[in-house]
Design a protein around this motif. Sequence first.
Motif, PDB file in Angstrom:
ATOM      1  N   UNK A  82     -16.444  -9.163   4.116  1.00 30.01           N
ATOM      2  CA  UNK A  82     -16.458  -9.492   2.690  1.00 30.01           C
ATOM      3  C   UNK A  82     -16.127 -10.979   2.569  1.00 30.01           C
ATOM      4  N   UNK A  83     -17.124 -11.852   2.477  1.00 31.36           N
ATOM      5  CA  UNK A  83     -16.857 -13.296   2.433  1.00 31.36           C
ATOM      6  C   UNK A  83     -16.075 -13.686   1.169  1.00 31.36           C
ATOM      7  N   UNK A  84     -15.102 -14.569   1.365  1.00 32.65           N
ATOM      8  CA  UNK A  84     -14.315 -15.058   0.232  1.00 32.65           C
ATOM      9  C   UNK A  84     -13.151 -14.167  -0.152  1.00 32.65           C
ATOM     10  N   UNK A  85     -13.002 -13.025   0.495  1.00 34.99           N
ATOM     11  CA  UNK A  85     -11.920 -12.098   0.170  1.00 34.99           C
ATOM     12  C   UNK A  85     -10.879 -11.992   1.272  1.00 34.99           C
ATOM     13  N   UNK A  86     -11.019 -12.720   2.342  1.00 36.92           N
ATOM     14  CA  UNK A  86     -10.038 -12.666   3.415  1.00 36.92           C
ATOM     15  C   UNK A  86     -10.267 -11.537   4.395  1.00 36.92           C
ATOM     16  N   UNK A  87     -11.347 -10.858   4.283  1.00 31.57           N
ATOM     17  CA  UNK A  87     -11.652  -9.783   5.225  1.00 31.57           C
ATOM     18  C   UNK A  87     -11.311  -8.409   4.680  1.00 31.57           C
ATOM     19  N   UNK A  88     -11.720  -7.404   5.440  1.00 29.88           N
ATOM     20  CA  UNK A  88     -11.539  -6.015   5.006  1.00 29.88           C
ATOM     21  C   UNK A  88     -10.067  -5.622   5.029  1.00 29.88           C
ATOM     22  N   UNK A  89      -9.276  -6.211   5.920  1.00 28.11           N
ATOM     23  CA  UNK A  89      -7.858  -5.876   5.990  1.00 28.11           C
ATOM     24  C   UNK A  89      -7.123  -6.314   4.725  1.00 28.11           C
ATOM     25  N   UNK A  90      -7.548  -7.399   4.102  1.00 28.60           N
ATOM     26  CA  UNK A  90      -6.933  -7.821   2.844  1.00 28.60           C
ATOM     27  C   UNK A  90      -7.236  -6.838   1.710  1.00 28.60           C
ATOM     28  N   UNK A  91      -8.296  -6.099   1.818  1.00 25.68           N
ATOM     29  CA  UNK A  91      -8.639  -5.117   0.782  1.00 25.68           C
ATOM     30  C   UNK A  91      -7.825  -3.846   0.918  1.00 25.68           C
ATOM     31  N   UNK A  92      -7.406  -3.503   2.131  1.00 23.05           N
ATOM     32  CA  UNK A  92      -6.724  -2.222   2.348  1.00 23.05           C
ATOM     33  C   UNK A  92      -5.284  -2.377   2.821  1.00 23.05           C
ATOM     34  N   UNK A  93      -4.750  -3.610   2.809  1.00 20.38           N
ATOM     35  CA  UNK A  93      -3.405  -3.817   3.345  1.00 20.38           C
ATOM     36  C   UNK A  93      -2.322  -3.083   2.556  1.00 20.38           C
ATOM     37  N   UNK A  94      -2.510  -2.915   1.275  1.00 16.86           N
ATOM     38  CA  UNK A  94      -1.482  -2.222   0.489  1.00 16.86           C
ATOM     39  C   UNK A  94      -1.446  -0.724   0.782  1.00 16.86           C
ATOM     40  N   UNK A  95      -2.533  -0.179   1.305  1.00 17.02           N
ATOM     41  CA  UNK A  95      -2.559   1.257   1.613  1.00 17.02           C
ATOM     42  C   UNK A  95      -1.819   1.596   2.905  1.00 17.02           C
ATOM     43  N   UNK A  96      -1.541   0.595   3.723  1.00 19.76           N
ATOM     44  CA  UNK A  96      -0.914   0.838   5.018  1.00 19.76           C
ATOM     45  C   UNK A  96       0.455   1.490   4.835  1.00 19.76           C
ATOM     46  N   UNK A  97       1.304   0.885   4.012  1.00 19.11           N
ATOM     47  CA  UNK A  97       2.632   1.443   3.787  1.00 19.11           C
ATOM     48  C   UNK A  97       2.634   2.511   2.702  1.00 19.11           C
ATOM     49  N   UNK A  98       1.789   2.356   1.707  1.00 20.49           N
ATOM     50  CA  UNK A  98       1.812   3.268   0.568  1.00 20.49           C
ATOM     51  C   UNK A  98       1.480   4.693   0.981  1.00 20.49           C
ATOM     52  N   UNK A  99       0.519   4.877   1.849  1.00 21.56           N
ATOM     53  CA  UNK A  99       0.157   6.225   2.285  1.00 21.56           C
ATOM     54  C   UNK A  99       1.298   6.934   2.983  1.00 21.56           C
ATOM     55  N   UNK A 100       1.964   6.227   3.885  1.00 25.85           N
ATOM     56  CA  UNK A 100       3.080   6.831   4.611  1.00 25.85           C
ATOM     57  C   UNK A 100       4.257   7.129   3.677  1.00 25.85           C
ATOM     58  N   UNK A 101       4.557   6.223   2.755  1.00 28.41           N
ATOM     59  CA  UNK A 101       5.667   6.444   1.831  1.00 28.41           C
ATOM     60  C   UNK A 101       5.385   7.594   0.866  1.00 28.41           C
ATOM     61  N   UNK A 102       4.156   7.689   0.391  1.00 29.02           N
ATOM     62  CA  UNK A 102       3.803   8.785  -0.518  1.00 29.02           C
ATOM     63  C   UNK A 102       3.875  10.136   0.187  1.00 29.02           C
ATOM     64  N   UNK A 103       3.403  10.176   1.415  1.00 34.77           N
ATOM     65  CA  UNK A 103       3.490  11.414   2.188  1.00 34.77           C
ATOM     66  C   UNK A 103       4.947  11.818   2.389  1.00 34.77           C
ATOM     67  N   UNK A 104       5.792  10.851   2.726  1.00 35.22           N
ATOM     68  CA  UNK A 104       7.219  11.138   2.917  1.00 35.22           C
ATOM     69  C   UNK A 104       7.868  11.598   1.619  1.00 35.22           C
ATOM     70  N   UNK A 105       7.490  10.998   0.499  1.00 38.13           N
ATOM     71  CA  UNK A 105       8.045  11.392  -0.797  1.00 38.13           C
ATOM     72  C   UNK A 105       7.669  12.831  -1.125  1.00 38.13           C
TER      73      UNK A 105
END
Length: 115
Positions: A82-105
């Motif tokens: 995705x040019x101009x957006x910093x790559x695909x990891x910048x699009x999904x970086x917030x899901x890295x911790x959020x998924x694990x925390x939501x599952x734990x909750x």
Amino acid sequence: MAAVGLAGAREYFGLVRGTAVGGGTPPPRYVSRVCSAICALMPILTLATAYGILIFLGSLFGDLIESLIKRDAGVKDSGSLIPGHGGILDRVDSYVFTGALCYSFVRVALPLYGV
């Protein structure tokens, strides 16, 4: 609403019905029904607020940790998909911790409230 924080639900219900303060004329019946519905929803509102704060903090820390990893690696963009957006990891970086925390909750906090 400040009375809810200072007094418990029963005391607040008594204040609304007019029995706790000087025995004045109680307000209309719909006021006490609305207040008892609010008091009944307090545990659910507390869970929803805690869940929202958890999601916010998880997405914030996911973004910060991903930026820290990119700085340590000396990379500006994590990809060119995705040019101009910093790559695909910048699009999904917030899901890295959020998924694990939501599952734990869901696994830990909800059973404590009987949900």
